[in-house]
Design a protein around this motif. Structure first.
Motif, PDB file in Angstrom:
ATOM      1  N   GLY A  89      17.559  14.407  -2.794  1.00 37.33           N
ATOM      2  CA  GLY A  89      17.553  14.179  -4.370  1.00 37.33           C
ATOM      3  C   GLY A  89      17.273  12.855  -4.610  1.00 37.33           C
ATOM      4  N   THR A  90      16.377  11.916  -3.793  1.00 38.13           N
ATOM      5  CA  THR A  90      16.109  10.681  -3.969  1.00 38.13           C
ATOM      6  C   THR A  90      14.914  10.478  -5.379  1.00 38.13           C
ATOM      7  OG1 THR A  90      16.139  10.250  -1.601  1.00 38.13           O
ATOM      8  CG2 THR A  90      15.256   8.739  -2.851  1.00 38.13           C
ATOM      9  N   HIS A  91      15.631   9.457  -6.170  1.00 41.60           N
ATOM     10  CA  HIS A  91      14.846   9.181  -7.240  1.00 41.60           C
ATOM     11  C   HIS A  91      15.106   7.866  -7.802  1.00 41.60           C
ATOM     12  CE1 HIS A  91      18.289  10.877  -8.903  1.00 41.60           C
ATOM     13  NE2 HIS A  91      18.092  10.389 -10.357  1.00 41.60           N
ATOM     14  N   LEU A  92      14.192   7.290  -8.758  1.00 39.35           N
ATOM     15  CA  LEU A  92      14.388   6.286  -9.273  1.00 39.35           C
ATOM     16  C   LEU A  92      14.946   6.452 -10.829  1.00 39.35           C
ATOM     17  CD1 LEU A  92      11.229   4.184  -8.584  1.00 39.35           C
ATOM     18  CD2 LEU A  92      13.660   3.360  -8.116  1.00 39.35           C
ATOM     19  N   VAL A  93      16.074   5.773 -11.097  1.00 41.81           N
ATOM     20  CA  VAL A  93      16.812   5.998 -12.335  1.00 41.81           C
ATOM     21  C   VAL A  93      15.785   5.469 -13.433  1.00 41.81           C
ATOM     22  CG1 VAL A  93      18.715   5.561 -13.777  1.00 41.81           C
ATOM     23  CG2 VAL A  93      19.007   5.671 -11.457  1.00 41.81           C
ATOM     24  N   SER A  94      15.806   6.222 -14.549  1.00 39.86           N
ATOM     25  CA  SER A  94      14.823   6.327 -15.530  1.00 39.86           C
ATOM     26  C   SER A  94      15.316   5.258 -16.861  1.00 39.86           C
ATOM     27  CB  SER A  94      14.311   7.601 -16.155  1.00 39.86           C
ATOM     28  OG  SER A  94      15.280   8.022 -16.836  1.00 39.86           O
ATOM     29  N   ILE A  95      15.500   3.944 -16.397  1.00 37.86           N
ATOM     30  CA  ILE A  95      15.909   3.228 -17.391  1.00 37.86           C
ATOM     31  C   ILE A  95      14.876   1.995 -17.328  1.00 37.86           C
ATOM     32  CG2 ILE A  95      18.255   3.407 -17.556  1.00 37.86           C
ATOM     33  CD1 ILE A  95      19.287   1.310 -15.410  1.00 37.86           C
ATOM     34  N   ILE A  96      14.387   1.536 -16.001  1.00 37.30           N
ATOM     35  CA  ILE A  96      13.391   0.495 -15.714  1.00 37.30           C
ATOM     36  C   ILE A  96      12.467   1.356 -14.860  1.00 37.30           C
ATOM     37  CG2 ILE A  96      12.773  -1.916 -14.912  1.00 37.30           C
ATOM     38  CD1 ILE A  96      16.008  -2.297 -15.543  1.00 37.30           C
ATOM     39  N   LEU A  97      11.112   1.598 -15.115  1.00 32.62           N
ATOM     40  CA  LEU A  97      10.157   1.906 -14.400  1.00 32.62           C
ATOM     41  C   LEU A  97       8.709   1.362 -14.525  1.00 32.62           C
ATOM     42  CD1 LEU A  97      11.084   5.836 -14.688  1.00 32.62           C
ATOM     43  CD2 LEU A  97      11.538   4.554 -12.614  1.00 32.62           C
ATOM     44  N   PHE A  98       8.158   1.267 -13.311  1.00 35.37           N
ATOM     45  CA  PHE A  98       6.735   0.731 -13.315  1.00 35.37           C
ATOM     46  C   PHE A  98       5.871   1.466 -12.596  1.00 35.37           C
ATOM     47  CE2 PHE A  98       3.359  -1.924 -11.877  1.00 35.37           C
ATOM     48  CZ  PHE A  98       3.142  -3.014 -12.889  1.00 35.37           C
ATOM     49  N   THR A  99       4.609   2.048 -13.120  1.00 31.70           N
ATOM     50  CA  THR A  99       3.565   2.523 -12.564  1.00 31.70           C
ATOM     51  C   THR A  99       2.225   2.293 -12.981  1.00 31.70           C
ATOM     52  OG1 THR A  99       3.106   4.666 -11.415  1.00 31.70           O
ATOM     53  CG2 THR A  99       3.760   4.499 -13.597  1.00 31.70           C
TER      54      THR A  99
ATOM     55  N   GLN B 297       0.907  -1.377   0.080  1.00 26.22           N
ATOM     56  CA  GLN B 297      -0.015   0.044   0.115  1.00 26.22           C
ATOM     57  C   GLN B 297       0.788   1.233   0.001  1.00 26.22           C
ATOM     58  OE1 GLN B 297      -2.846   0.186   3.162  1.00 26.22           O
ATOM     59  NE2 GLN B 297      -3.807   2.005   2.403  1.00 26.22           N
ATOM     60  N   GLY B 298       0.465   2.190  -0.789  1.00 26.62           N
ATOM     61  CA  GLY B 298       1.242   3.501  -0.965  1.00 26.62           C
ATOM     62  C   GLY B 298       2.348   3.648  -1.915  1.00 26.62           C
ATOM     63  N   ILE B 299       2.741   2.374  -2.649  1.00 23.55           N
ATOM     64  CA  ILE B 299       3.903   2.592  -3.687  1.00 23.55           C
ATOM     65  C   ILE B 299       2.860   3.214  -5.041  1.00 23.55           C
ATOM     66  CG2 ILE B 299       4.686   1.023  -5.263  1.00 23.55           C
ATOM     67  CD1 ILE B 299       6.426   1.314  -3.023  1.00 23.55           C
ATOM     68  N   GLY B 300       3.991   4.403  -5.282  1.00 26.55           N
ATOM     69  CA  GLY B 300       3.475   4.981  -6.621  1.00 26.55           C
ATOM     70  C   GLY B 300       4.621   4.781  -7.674  1.00 26.55           C
ATOM     71  N   LEU B 301       5.885   4.251  -7.543  1.00 25.08           N
ATOM     72  CA  LEU B 301       6.809   4.029  -8.823  1.00 25.08           C
ATOM     73  C   LEU B 301       7.797   3.010  -8.235  1.00 25.08           C
ATOM     74  CD1 LEU B 301       7.641   5.221 -11.419  1.00 25.08           C
ATOM     75  CD2 LEU B 301       9.022   6.708 -10.278  1.00 25.08           C
ATOM     76  N   LEU B 302       7.736   2.089  -9.107  1.00 21.24           N
ATOM     77  CA  LEU B 302       8.785   1.201  -8.941  1.00 21.24           C
ATOM     78  C   LEU B 302      10.139   0.985  -9.848  1.00 21.24           C
ATOM     79  CD1 LEU B 302       6.499  -1.970  -7.831  1.00 21.24           C
ATOM     80  CD2 LEU B 302       8.213  -0.683  -6.226  1.00 21.24           C
ATOM     81  N   GLY B 303      11.324   0.692  -9.623  1.00 22.83           N
ATOM     82  CA  GLY B 303      12.130   0.485 -10.823  1.00 22.83           C
ATOM     83  C   GLY B 303      13.253  -0.375  -9.963  1.00 22.83           C
ATOM     84  N   GLU B 304      14.490  -0.521 -10.714  1.00 21.21           N
ATOM     85  CA  GLU B 304      15.409  -1.249 -10.384  1.00 21.21           C
ATOM     86  C   GLU B 304      16.781  -0.762  -9.577  1.00 21.21           C
ATOM     87  OE1 GLU B 304      15.404  -4.771 -10.405  1.00 21.21           O
ATOM     88  OE2 GLU B 304      13.954  -5.335 -11.532  1.00 21.21           O
ATOM     89  N   HIS B 305      16.700   0.402  -9.714  1.00 20.55           N
ATOM     90  CA  HIS B 305      17.884   1.396  -9.153  1.00 20.55           C
ATOM     91  C   HIS B 305      17.533   2.623  -8.579  1.00 20.55           C
ATOM     92  CE1 HIS B 305      21.843   2.300  -8.329  1.00 20.55           C
ATOM     93  NE2 HIS B 305      21.778   3.238  -9.071  1.00 20.55           N
ATOM     94  N   ILE B 306      17.569   2.788  -7.289  1.00 18.29           N
ATOM     95  CA  ILE B 306      17.206   4.017  -6.647  1.00 18.29           C
ATOM     96  C   ILE B 306      18.544   4.843  -6.400  1.00 18.29           C
ATOM     97  CG2 ILE B 306      17.432   3.548  -4.269  1.00 18.29           C
ATOM     98  CD1 ILE B 306      14.584   4.990  -4.011  1.00 18.29           C
ATOM     99  N   MET B 307      18.438   6.026  -6.853  1.00 12.81           N
ATOM    100  CA  MET B 307      19.609   6.988  -6.659  1.00 12.81           C
ATOM    101  C   MET B 307      19.665   8.242  -5.480  1.00 12.81           C
ATOM    102  SD  MET B 307      22.240   7.498  -9.026  1.00 12.81           S
ATOM    103  CE  MET B 307      23.337   8.621  -9.407  1.00 12.81           C
ATOM    104  N   TRP B 308      20.613   8.469  -5.089  1.00 11.94           N
ATOM    105  CA  TRP B 308      20.758   9.437  -3.933  1.00 11.94           C
ATOM    106  C   TRP B 308      19.702   9.233  -2.827  1.00 11.94           C
ATOM    107  CZ3 TRP B 308      20.901  13.714  -8.268  1.00 11.94           C
ATOM    108  CH2 TRP B 308      22.120  14.076  -8.574  1.00 11.94           C
TER     109      TRP B 308
END
Length: 262
Positions: A170-180, A115-126
């Motif tokens: 600056g936390t963000h997911l690297v935009s190579i693999i994203l799911f939402t 619950q509460g997840i809005g964006l998933l990926g394979e690598h989180i940055m910063w």
């Protein structure tokens, strides 16, 4: 019955299609355990249309040929906007590769049960790093005189100018693999395209995570292990090469702009 997931792949005509075709073959080889359609968005396809060769009978593939603009983020934005009838979207670069089965099911399962997840990926940055720390760490690595740390300020300025609160980190997911989900994409109007420069493209990458976080959702890697189900040829198998390249860049910058003695 139409699948609930669309896998949107960005491909640029300036690169060989070999990686893209390998990715499609791997999608057939490794069971996703979740029905899906494939949409390939070809940047530059208005000049040189992409034609996928026969042989992928196990996949339902469509191609959108478009102008080469907006980098992979612009292609993904065009993809989900033109194919809005799905519940979820997995966004991939053509250089990605599938590592094992359940590569799609795990994303859907996490999204539906955490619950509460809005964006998933394979690598989180910063991750949980303040903007101030990121800037100072960059200066520590490359030297203040290099000016490279100024890009951190530019990212924040671009976000603010676009109306996106950059927040404290600056936390963000690297935009190579994203799911939402489509619902969340509609809430933020998708990817915040800011321009054609590299700095603007990275600002967009950060901006998507920020927009979703600012709506009260969490962002996360799929699991604690980066690149668990899906890899990227520049980020996984060649991690050691990448780190050598990063270290070589740091050393070259230091040679060009030596630090002043304290």
């Amino acid at each position: 019955m139409k699948p609930s997931v669309c896998v949107v792949i960005c491909y640029w005509i300036g690169r060989s299609p070999k990686a893209l075709l390998r990715l499609l073959a791997q999608m057939e080889k490794y069971p996703a355990n979740e029905p899906f359609d494939v949409l390939i968005v070809c940047n530059g396809g208005d000049e040189k249309p992409l034609e996928v060769p026969a042989g992928f009978q196990g996949l339902r593939i469509e191609v959108i040929n478009r102008k080469n603009e907006g980098w992979n983020l612009g292609a993904w934005q065009a993809g989900w906007k033109e194919r809005p009838g799905y519940d979820y979207y997995l966004f991939l670069q053509a250089e990605c590769f599938i590592k094992e089965q359940d590569w799609l099911r795990r994303y859907v399962h996490r999204f539906q049960t955490d619950q509460g997840i809005g964006l998933l990926g394979e690598h989180i940055m910063w991750n949980a790093m303040t903007w101030d720390y990121i800037r100072k760490c960059t200066e520590l690595d490359l030297g203040a005189a290099s000016g490279v740390a100024n890009t951190i300020d530019k990212y924040q300025a671009n976000l603010s100018a676009f109306g996106v609160d950059p927040g404290d980190t600056g936390t963000h997911l690297v935009s190579i693999i994203l799911f939402t989900s489509r619902e969340i994409l509609e809430q933020v109007n998708g990817f915040p395209l800011m321009g054609e420069s590299y700095i603007e493209a990275v600002s967009c990458e950060i901006g998507l995570s920020k927009q979703i976080q600012n709506k009260g959702y969490r962002i996360s890697q799929l699991t604690d292990t980066a690149f668990w189900k899906i890899g990227h040829r520049q980020w996984t198998a060649s991690d050691r090469i990448k780190m050598k390249a990063v270290n070589a860049l740091k050393n070259s910058v230091r040679r060009i702009i030596p630090r002043r003695a304290s």
